[in-house]
Enzyme design. Sequence first.
Site, PDB file in Angstrom:
ATOM      1  N   ILE A  13     -43.377 -20.447  91.123  1.00 14.82           N
ATOM      2  CA  ILE A  13     -43.103 -19.762  89.853  1.00 14.82           C
ATOM      3  C   ILE A  13     -42.853 -20.794  88.746  1.00 14.82           C
ATOM      4  O   ILE A  13     -41.930 -21.599  88.832  1.00 14.82           O
ATOM      5  CB  ILE A  13     -41.886 -18.812  89.976  1.00 14.82           C
ATOM      6  CG1 ILE A  13     -42.040 -17.853  91.172  1.00 14.82           C
ATOM      7  CG2 ILE A  13     -41.665 -18.051  88.667  1.00 14.82           C
ATOM      8  CD1 ILE A  13     -43.138 -16.827  91.078  1.00 14.82           C
ATOM      9  N   ASP A  32     -35.913 -27.375  89.878  1.00 16.18           N
ATOM     10  CA  ASP A  32     -36.545 -26.941  88.615  1.00 16.18           C
ATOM     11  C   ASP A  32     -35.987 -25.571  88.248  1.00 16.18           C
ATOM     12  O   ASP A  32     -35.232 -24.983  89.027  1.00 16.18           O
ATOM     13  CB  ASP A  32     -38.064 -26.864  88.775  1.00 16.18           C
ATOM     14  CG  ASP A  32     -38.474 -25.872  89.848  1.00 16.18           C
ATOM     15  OD1 ASP A  32     -38.608 -26.287  91.007  1.00 16.18           O
ATOM     16  OD2 ASP A  32     -38.593 -24.669  89.550  1.00 16.18           O
ATOM     17  N   MET A  41     -40.022 -20.391  98.570  1.00 14.90           N
ATOM     18  CA  MET A  41     -41.214 -19.858  99.224  1.00 14.90           C
ATOM     19  C   MET A  41     -41.095 -19.686 100.743  1.00 14.90           C
ATOM     20  O   MET A  41     -42.089 -19.402 101.392  1.00 14.90           O
ATOM     21  CB  MET A  41     -42.423 -20.748  98.868  1.00 14.90           C
ATOM     22  CG  MET A  41     -42.644 -20.849  97.362  1.00 14.90           C
ATOM     23  SD  MET A  41     -44.008 -21.920  96.866  1.00 14.90           S
ATOM     24  CE  MET A  41     -45.421 -20.957  97.377  1.00 14.90           C
ATOM     25  N   GLU A  42     -39.895 -19.830 101.299  1.00 14.37           N
ATOM     26  CA  GLU A  42     -39.759 -19.724 102.771  1.00 14.37           C
ATOM     27  C   GLU A  42     -38.520 -18.986 103.284  1.00 14.37           C
ATOM     28  O   GLU A  42     -38.523 -18.517 104.430  1.00 14.37           O
ATOM     29  CB  GLU A  42     -39.749 -21.135 103.420  1.00 14.37           C
ATOM     30  CG  GLU A  42     -40.999 -21.965 103.204  1.00 14.37           C
ATOM     31  CD  GLU A  42     -41.005 -22.697 101.865  1.00 14.37           C
ATOM     32  OE1 GLU A  42     -39.918 -22.846 101.258  1.00 14.37           O
ATOM     33  OE2 GLU A  42     -42.089 -23.094 101.419  1.00 14.37           O
ATOM     34  N   GLU A  75     -38.290 -32.767 102.651  1.00 13.23           N
ATOM     35  CA  GLU A  75     -37.056 -32.031 102.933  1.00 13.23           C
ATOM     36  C   GLU A  75     -36.422 -32.416 104.273  1.00 13.23           C
ATOM     37  O   GLU A  75     -35.233 -32.190 104.472  1.00 13.23           O
ATOM     38  CB  GLU A  75     -37.324 -30.517 102.837  1.00 13.23           C
ATOM     39  CG  GLU A  75     -37.647 -30.111 101.395  1.00 13.23           C
ATOM     40  CD  GLU A  75     -38.110 -28.672 101.229  1.00 13.23           C
ATOM     41  OE1 GLU A  75     -37.829 -28.081 100.180  1.00 13.23           O
ATOM     42  OE2 GLU A  75     -38.779 -28.129 102.135  1.00 13.23           O
ATOM     43  N   GLY A 133     -36.186 -23.203  92.917  1.00 14.65           N
ATOM     44  CA  GLY A 133     -36.185 -23.035  91.463  1.00 14.65           C
ATOM     45  C   GLY A 133     -34.971 -22.188  91.084  1.00 14.65           C
ATOM     46  O   GLY A 133     -34.678 -21.183  91.731  1.00 14.65           O
TER      47      GLY A 133
HETATM   48  N1  ADE Z   1     -39.315 -24.202  95.095  1.00 14.47           N
HETATM   49  C1  ADE Z   1     -38.798 -25.026  94.180  1.00 14.47           C
HETATM   50  N2  ADE Z   1     -39.110 -24.628  92.943  1.00 14.47           N
HETATM   51  C2  ADE Z   1     -39.863 -23.516  93.077  1.00 14.47           C
HETATM   52  C3  ADE Z   1     -40.515 -22.658  92.163  1.00 14.47           C
HETATM   53  N3  ADE Z   1     -40.443 -22.859  90.849  1.00 14.47           N
HETATM   54  N4  ADE Z   1     -41.229 -21.615  92.664  1.00 14.47           N
HETATM   55  C4  ADE Z   1     -41.300 -21.422  93.997  1.00 14.47           C
HETATM   56  N5  ADE Z   1     -40.728 -22.214  94.901  1.00 14.47           N
HETATM   57  C5  ADE Z   1     -40.004 -23.253  94.450  1.00 14.47           C
END
Ligand code: ADE
Length: 230
Positions: A152, A196, A172-173, A12, A78
Amino acid sequence: MKIAIMGAMVEEITPLLETLKEYKKCEYAGNVYYEAEYKGLELVIAYSKIGKVFSTLTATTMIEKFGAEKLLFSGVAGAINPALKIGDLIAATALCQHDVDITAFGHPDGFIPEGKLFIESDQTLLSLAKEVAMQMDKSLLEGVIATGDQFIADEERKNWIAKTFDADALEMEGASVAVVCDALDVPFFILRAISDAADMDAGFNFDAFLESSAKESAAFVMKMLDKLAV
Ligand code: ADE
């Protein structure tokens, strides 16, 4: 002005460092901080490692040790909102922690007493991002980002997060960085490009699109720096 640019993973921040070319490295508290100058701006750049704890440490360090006056986060997420496809950009208007659960004591999901359920992003940076999106002819969705210490890859959990927090994307941050910036009164902006859809294919797609989506996000952040520099 000193600006922090943060990611969670090396992928990143690599596109940023490749663009800047010249920087100084400083090791501190188990992490590497890159200091650079860009069009008269002082930059401090780092990736925190994944999750709320490491991102809290890095954001705090960038502000308290390096003196960052604004913080921009660049990375991947995501998608929850079906309008978001792989590579699309989302800027957080507000962030929450989807994995906080003290509902046993009657609190709503995501809420910590004396904290805020949602932390709102800086309006000036959001406006700047809209201008950049227009100039780049890119679509930029503005929406809620839900953060938790879980990758996830499950429709059921994703749908629960969508419904509970009215969230458009998850990662996640973001919310932990938002907590730090809010507490220390530092304007922040969290940008994510979709890697995703947090579904059963998420693991595969994340690996496949992490690099290309991280580049999309980083290129946008560089354009924001151009605007902050004038
Ligand atoms: N960052 C990118 N995709 C993610 C996902 N599916 N879950 C958590 N953090 C993510």
